[in-house]
Design an enzyme around this catalytic site. Structure first.
Site, PDB file in Angstrom:
ATOM      1  N   TYR A 102      -4.384   8.677  -2.732  1.00  0.00           N
ATOM      2  CA  TYR A 102      -3.934   7.773  -4.150  1.00  0.00           C
ATOM      3  C   TYR A 102      -2.899   6.314  -3.600  1.00  0.00           C
ATOM      4  O   TYR A 102      -3.084   4.753  -3.689  1.00  0.00           O
ATOM      5  CB  TYR A 102      -3.279   7.940  -5.034  1.00  0.00           C
ATOM      6  CG  TYR A 102      -3.255   7.287  -6.680  1.00  0.00           C
ATOM      7  CD1 TYR A 102      -5.185   6.381  -7.138  1.00  0.00           C
ATOM      8  CD2 TYR A 102      -2.364   5.509  -7.238  1.00  0.00           C
ATOM      9  CE1 TYR A 102      -4.550   5.236  -7.599  1.00  0.00           C
ATOM     10  CE2 TYR A 102      -2.545   5.685  -7.851  1.00  0.00           C
ATOM     11  CZ  TYR A 102      -3.642   4.967  -8.594  1.00  0.00           C
ATOM     12  OH  TYR A 102      -3.420   3.953  -9.460  1.00  0.00           O
ATOM     13  N   LYS A 114      -4.176   2.381  -2.222  1.00  0.00           N
ATOM     14  CA  LYS A 114      -3.746   1.124  -3.339  1.00  0.00           C
ATOM     15  C   LYS A 114      -2.755   0.143  -2.745  1.00  0.00           C
ATOM     16  O   LYS A 114      -2.833  -1.407  -2.489  1.00  0.00           O
ATOM     17  CB  LYS A 114      -2.175   1.435  -3.980  1.00  0.00           C
ATOM     18  CG  LYS A 114      -3.543   2.065  -5.809  1.00  0.00           C
ATOM     19  CD  LYS A 114      -4.389   1.410  -6.501  1.00  0.00           C
ATOM     20  CE  LYS A 114      -5.268   1.954  -7.136  1.00  0.00           C
ATOM     21  NZ  LYS A 114      -7.057   1.180  -7.732  1.00  0.00           N
TER      22      LYS A 114
END
Length: 234
Positions: free
Chosen positions: A132, A136
């Site tokens: 994750y 990002k």
């Protein structure tokens, strides 16, 4: 009145963003994964449906939105945190939609403070093994890379904070309303400074991970995305 598209608008920050825009009198096209997740269909200028975890459906979403003409703003909100599809949903989908759709006046990409822990090893992107935080970092870098690429199109990244949505959890400490206000403001306000290339948190710019500002890393990221998807970024 602006014509705005919001991805991942069935719940959470996307839902709140779409409703705030509609309440302010703007025309909103919402994206949802499937029809069962759609609420208040009569409220929206239009609805596009597709699972952004599946590349073929990302392409179909791009075809669907072409029926609405030129958007003033597109808010790439859809995201997942702990799924095998984290790279497809968080990075490939916004990249493909950006590359395949007509260029809007404003592009807004949802980032996270967790991007600062992301990896610059783009082999993870090629192999689909990123985390994750990696996703990002990469989408923040893409947002800032696009800031000066196309005349007439601005591009920003937004950290909405750790807010109490399904993804953030009920105990998240940040204000839920503040979590969508910056996206709405960037999509519709004319006095934004900088006008493009900002990394924002609650209407204030912050310094992102240094790699996001590195021209070589930006170029490598775009090259990797083009190779991974087979779709060039004009």
């Amino acid at each position: 009145m602006a014509l705005v598209m919001v991805t991942g608008a069935a719940s959470g920050l996307g839902y709140n963003t779409a409703h705030a825009l509609s309440d302010a009198g703007h025309d909103v096209v919402v994206h949802v994964r499937n029809e069962s997740r759609l609420s208040e269909p009569g409220r929206w200028k239009g609805v596009v449906i597709g699972d952004l975890a599946r590349v073929v459906e990302i392409h179909d979403v791009a075809r669907q939105v072409s029926a609405f003409g030129h958007f003033d703003s597109v808010i790439h909100n859809a995201g997942v945190m702990s799924s095998p599809e984290v790279i497809t949903v968080n990075v490939l989908a916004p990249y493909l939609l950006t590359a395949l759709m007509d260029k809007p006046a404003r592009l807004i990409y949802l980032s996270s403070s967790m991007h600062r822990g992301g990896s610059t090893d783009l082999r993870r992107l090629s192999q689909g093994t990123g985390s994750y935080s990696d996703s990002k970092l990469w989408i923040t870098t893409l947002a800032l890379a696009l800031a000066s690429r196309w005349p007439g199109t601005s591009s920003h990244a937004v950290d909405p904070g750790w807010v109490p949505t399904r993804m953030g959890g009920a105990g998240a400490p940040d204000d839920l309303t503040a979590g969508h206000e910056t996206q709405v403001w960037l999509a519709t306000h004319d006095g934004v400074n900088p006008s493009s290339g900002g990394y924002w948190h609650h209407r204030q710019t912050q310094a992102p991970h240094p790699a996001c500002q590195d021209e070589d890393f930006r170029a490598q990221l775009i090259k990797t995305l083009e190779s991974r998807t087979g779709v060039p970024l004009d």
